[in-house]
Write an enzyme that holds these catalytic residues in place. Structure first.
Site, PDB file in Angstrom:
ATOM      1  N   GLN A  78       0.835  -1.198   0.000  1.00 24.83           N
ATOM      2  CA  GLN A  78       0.000   0.000   0.000  1.00 24.83           C
ATOM      3  C   GLN A  78       0.871   1.250   0.000  1.00 24.83           C
ATOM      4  O   GLN A  78       1.221   1.784   1.045  1.00 24.83           O
ATOM      5  CB  GLN A  78      -0.948   0.007   1.202  1.00 24.83           C
ATOM      6  CG  GLN A  78      -1.962   1.111   1.090  1.00 24.83           C
ATOM      7  CD  GLN A  78      -3.089   0.976   2.074  1.00 24.83           C
ATOM      8  OE1 GLN A  78      -3.230  -0.008   2.775  1.00 24.83           O
ATOM      9  NE2 GLN A  78      -3.926   1.996   2.124  1.00 24.83           N
ATOM     10  N   PHE A  79       1.213   1.721  -1.203  1.00 21.83           N
ATOM     11  CA  PHE A  79       2.070   2.894  -1.322  1.00 21.83           C
ATOM     12  C   PHE A  79       1.394   4.138  -0.768  1.00 21.83           C
ATOM     13  O   PHE A  79       2.059   5.106  -0.400  1.00 21.83           O
ATOM     14  CB  PHE A  79       2.514   3.108  -2.782  1.00 21.83           C
ATOM     15  CG  PHE A  79       1.475   3.737  -3.659  1.00 21.83           C
ATOM     16  CD1 PHE A  79       1.473   5.105  -3.874  1.00 21.83           C
ATOM     17  CD2 PHE A  79       0.499   2.959  -4.278  1.00 21.83           C
ATOM     18  CE1 PHE A  79       0.517   5.698  -4.701  1.00 21.83           C
ATOM     19  CE2 PHE A  79      -0.454   3.536  -5.098  1.00 21.83           C
ATOM     20  CZ  PHE A  79      -0.448   4.909  -5.304  1.00 21.83           C
ATOM     21  N   THR A  80       0.072   4.137  -0.665  1.00 19.96           N
ATOM     22  CA  THR A  80      -0.644   5.320  -0.183  1.00 19.96           C
ATOM     23  C   THR A  80      -0.345   5.630   1.284  1.00 19.96           C
ATOM     24  O   THR A  80      -0.709   6.703   1.762  1.00 19.96           O
ATOM     25  CB  THR A  80      -2.165   5.187  -0.390  1.00 19.96           C
ATOM     26  OG1 THR A  80      -2.641   4.059   0.340  1.00 19.96           O
ATOM     27  CG2 THR A  80      -2.499   5.056  -1.865  1.00 19.96           C
TER      28      THR A  80
END
Length: 150
Positions: A78-80
């Site tokens: 989850q790069f967010t």
């Protein structure tokens, strides 16, 4: 590196209608890789996560680790987690690791955890994933390598 750990009764991740990972009691791990992350940082973060005493003992005290309870892991990239929302209304993700490096570290994280945890399931890096969970507690912990490792 940023990890969001959710203690779960069960959790699953689905991509294009197909379940790619499913666990019972354990941790759902949302993993964000930063631009400066390395395998050394990853190993320290994984070790911290695996040793956290966040599961209840026979006296209902949070005194047991994932391995103490034979827990399972579901790891979702989850790069967010590296969203920077300080300016304007559109988050910036420039502090997230580039996709190639992030995928390499994501795969290594899963393999590293498998050395200790028999069941390590996952989503698919970069895919549009649907995550379902039954949060136990709820009990959610955020680990940031800037606070834990550096």
């Amino acid at each position: 590196m940023r990890l969001v750990l959710q203690r779960v009764i069960n959790a699953s991740v689905t991509v294009d209608g197909e379940v790619t990972g499913k666990i019972g009691k354990g941790l759902l791990v949302l993993l964000g890789v930063g631009a400066d992350d390395t395998r050394e940082i990853l190993e320290k973060m994984a070790d911290k996560m695996l040793k956290l005493r966040i599961f209840a003992d026979e006296n209902d005290k949070t005194n047991l680790s994932l391995t103490d309870v034979d827990g399972e892991l579901l790891v979702v990239s989850q790069f967010t987690l590296y969203a920077d929302c300080r300016k304007g209304n559109r988050p910036s993700f420039i502090k997230a690791g580039n996709p190639q490096k992030a995928n390499e570290l994501y795969e290594y994280f899963k393999e590293y955890c498998k050395r200790t945890v028999p069941v390590v399931e996952s989503g698919i890096f970069g895919a549009d994933m649907k995550v379902e969970l039954c949060n136990d507690g709820p009990f959610t912990i955020v680990l940031d390598s800037d606070e834990i490792v550096k």
